[in-house]
Motif scaffolding. Structure first.
Motif, PDB file in Angstrom:
ATOM      1  N   ASP A   1      -3.188   4.787   1.794  1.00 54.96           N
ATOM      2  CA  ASP A   1      -4.644   4.812   1.969  1.00 54.96           C
ATOM      3  C   ASP A   1      -5.533   3.880   2.470  1.00 54.96           C
ATOM      4  O   ASP A   1      -6.614   3.626   2.506  1.00 54.96           O
ATOM      5  CB  ASP A   1      -5.308   5.308   0.812  1.00 54.96           C
ATOM      6  CG  ASP A   1      -5.206   4.308  -0.416  1.00 54.96           C
ATOM      7  OD1 ASP A   1      -4.693   3.193  -0.253  1.00 54.96           O
ATOM      8  OD2 ASP A   1      -5.918   4.591  -1.259  1.00 54.96           O
TER       9      ASP A   1
ATOM     10  N   GLN B   1      -5.765   0.893   1.214  1.00 57.88           N
ATOM     11  CA  GLN B   1      -6.074  -0.400   0.271  1.00 57.88           C
ATOM     12  C   GLN B   1      -4.999  -0.569  -0.631  1.00 57.88           C
ATOM     13  O   GLN B   1      -4.201   0.500  -0.994  1.00 57.88           O
ATOM     14  CB  GLN B   1      -7.427   0.419  -0.739  1.00 57.88           C
ATOM     15  CG  GLN B   1      -8.492   0.970   0.465  1.00 57.88           C
ATOM     16  CD  GLN B   1      -9.762   0.508   0.022  1.00 57.88           C
ATOM     17  OE1 GLN B   1      -9.846  -0.189  -1.293  1.00 57.88           O
ATOM     18  NE2 GLN B   1     -10.815   0.790   0.770  1.00 57.88           N
ATOM     19  N   ILE B   2      -5.304  -1.541  -1.137  1.00 55.75           N
ATOM     20  CA  ILE B   2      -4.099  -2.017  -2.273  1.00 55.75           C
ATOM     21  C   ILE B   2      -4.605  -1.702  -3.606  1.00 55.75           C
ATOM     22  O   ILE B   2      -5.773  -2.726  -3.896  1.00 55.75           O
ATOM     23  CB  ILE B   2      -3.357  -3.475  -1.957  1.00 55.75           C
ATOM     24  CG1 ILE B   2      -2.893  -3.734  -0.593  1.00 55.75           C
ATOM     25  CG2 ILE B   2      -2.664  -3.826  -3.241  1.00 55.75           C
ATOM     26  CD1 ILE B   2      -2.326  -5.022  -0.399  1.00 55.75           C
ATOM     27  N   SER B   3      -4.494  -0.861  -4.418  1.00 58.70           N
ATOM     28  CA  SER B   3      -5.341  -0.528  -5.706  1.00 58.70           C
ATOM     29  C   SER B   3      -4.547  -1.657  -6.517  1.00 58.70           C
ATOM     30  O   SER B   3      -3.521  -2.172  -6.163  1.00 58.70           O
ATOM     31  CB  SER B   3      -4.803   0.746  -6.204  1.00 58.70           C
ATOM     32  OG  SER B   3      -3.499   0.849  -6.444  1.00 58.70           O
TER      33      SER B   3
ATOM     34  N   GLU C   1      -0.904  -0.837  -7.434  1.00 55.08           N
ATOM     35  CA  GLU C   1       0.003  -1.157  -6.216  1.00 55.08           C
ATOM     36  C   GLU C   1       0.008  -2.934  -6.388  1.00 55.08           C
ATOM     37  O   GLU C   1       1.031  -3.323  -5.975  1.00 55.08           O
ATOM     38  CB  GLU C   1      -0.806  -0.916  -4.897  1.00 55.08           C
ATOM     39  CG  GLU C   1      -0.408   0.657  -4.661  1.00 55.08           C
ATOM     40  CD  GLU C   1      -1.387   1.430  -3.591  1.00 55.08           C
ATOM     41  OE1 GLU C   1      -0.863   2.190  -3.033  1.00 55.08           O
ATOM     42  OE2 GLU C   1      -2.345   0.687  -3.344  1.00 55.08           O
TER      43      GLU C   1
ATOM     44  N   ASP D   1       0.840  -1.187  -0.043  1.00 56.81           N
ATOM     45  CA  ASP D   1       0.065   0.048   0.017  1.00 56.81           C
ATOM     46  C   ASP D   1       0.893   1.223   0.017  1.00 56.81           C
ATOM     47  O   ASP D   1       0.988   1.848   0.989  1.00 56.81           O
ATOM     48  CB  ASP D   1      -0.965   0.071   1.513  1.00 56.81           C
ATOM     49  CG  ASP D   1      -1.843   0.986   1.211  1.00 56.81           C
ATOM     50  OD1 ASP D   1      -1.865   1.881   0.445  1.00 56.81           O
ATOM     51  OD2 ASP D   1      -2.309   1.597   2.545  1.00 56.81           O
TER      52      ASP D   1
ATOM     53  N   ASP E   1       0.555   4.228  -1.310  1.00 57.20           N
ATOM     54  CA  ASP E   1       0.196   5.564  -0.868  1.00 57.20           C
ATOM     55  C   ASP E   1      -0.471   5.563   0.458  1.00 57.20           C
ATOM     56  O   ASP E   1      -0.978   6.761   0.821  1.00 57.20           O
ATOM     57  CB  ASP E   1      -0.806   5.948  -1.916  1.00 57.20           C
ATOM     58  CG  ASP E   1      -2.065   5.101  -2.192  1.00 57.20           C
ATOM     59  OD1 ASP E   1      -2.135   4.267  -1.436  1.00 57.20           O
ATOM     60  OD2 ASP E   1      -2.758   5.456  -3.089  1.00 57.20           O
TER      61      ASP E   1
END
Ligand SMILES: [Ca+2]
Ligand SMILES: [Ca+2]
Length: 224
Positions: free
Chosen positions: A208, A210-212, A215, A204, A206
């Motif tokens: 935030d 959550q794992i986009s 990412e 993660d 950034d």
């Protein structure tokens, strides 16, 4: 003698920080054409029983100690640090330096290797912390467990329960639980919390929570 001990102490403190950073730093710098040819692998021990060999996307639990090739000084110490717990990471996706992503493929649980990594697949022309610029590094690795990780692209869709193309801790935990239960080895809460903390710290980027999709998949952006 004393300065040697001092160095080890300092390098151990540095390595705790460095350990978290190993992955993200060079994730984007691995442009070499055939990295597997540049990484030297020496198998120190291979268990007779080997039901599963590590592959890209697997969740690995391993000890790895890092040394400078030129003088053998230690700069990373997941094992020799008394507080040292083996590290969790996902293989082949840039969570560790590229040389380890390459050099730790096809390993069995219990296997030990010495992996020699040229600077281009390690810390590059700038070096990092106690690792000087353009340094060849040697890792002594011991793999404790190999299991199917959360990083295969097919897995992303399975993990992402609400299909918003982003993974929460709850979603990843649910997936890990299912995987371990499937494998007949359900684990307790602290076990999952430890893995989740490791995975989110490394993935993660950034922060935030959550794992986009981006990412999640560092090397193969095209797949999404
Ligand atoms: Ca989601
Ligand atoms: Ca994120």
């Amino acid at each position: 003698m004393q300065s040697g001990m001092m160095w080890r102490l300092v390098s151990c403190v540095v390595c705790v920080f460095l350990g978290w950073q190993l992955g993200s730093v060079w994730a984007g710098a691995a442009g070499a054409a055939e990295p597997q040819d540049q990484v030297q692998i020496q198998v120190l021990f291979r268990p007779e029983e080997c039901s599963r060999k590590s592959k890209k996307g697997d969740l690995i639990n391993a000890h790895y100690d890092g040394f400078l090739e030129k003088d053998g000084s230690q700069f990373y110490c997941s094992r020799s640090d008394k507080q040292g717990h083996p590290q969790w990471f996902v293989l082949g996706v840039g969570q560790v330096i590229r040389g380890l992503d390459v050099g730790m493929m096809d390993m069995c649980a219990g296997e030990k290797r010495k992996v020699t990594v040229p600077s281009e697949l390690a810390f590059g022309p700038t070096g990092k912390g106690p690792v000087p610029p353009n340094a060849t590094v040697v890792f002594e690795v011991e793999v404790l467990s190999v299991s199917r990780g959360p990083r295969s692209m097919e897995a992303f869709g399975q993990i992402d329960l609400d299909k918003d193309r982003s993974l929460t801790k709850a979603e990843v935990k649910e997936y890990l639980k299912l995987e371990y239960e499937k494998g007949g080895k359900p684990r307790d809460e602290p076990f999952y919390e430890k893995i989740l903390a490791d995975i989110f710290w490394k993935s993660d980027q950034d922060r935030d929570g959550q794992i986009s999709a981006k990412e999640y998949n560092i090397y193969e952006r095209d797949e999404l």
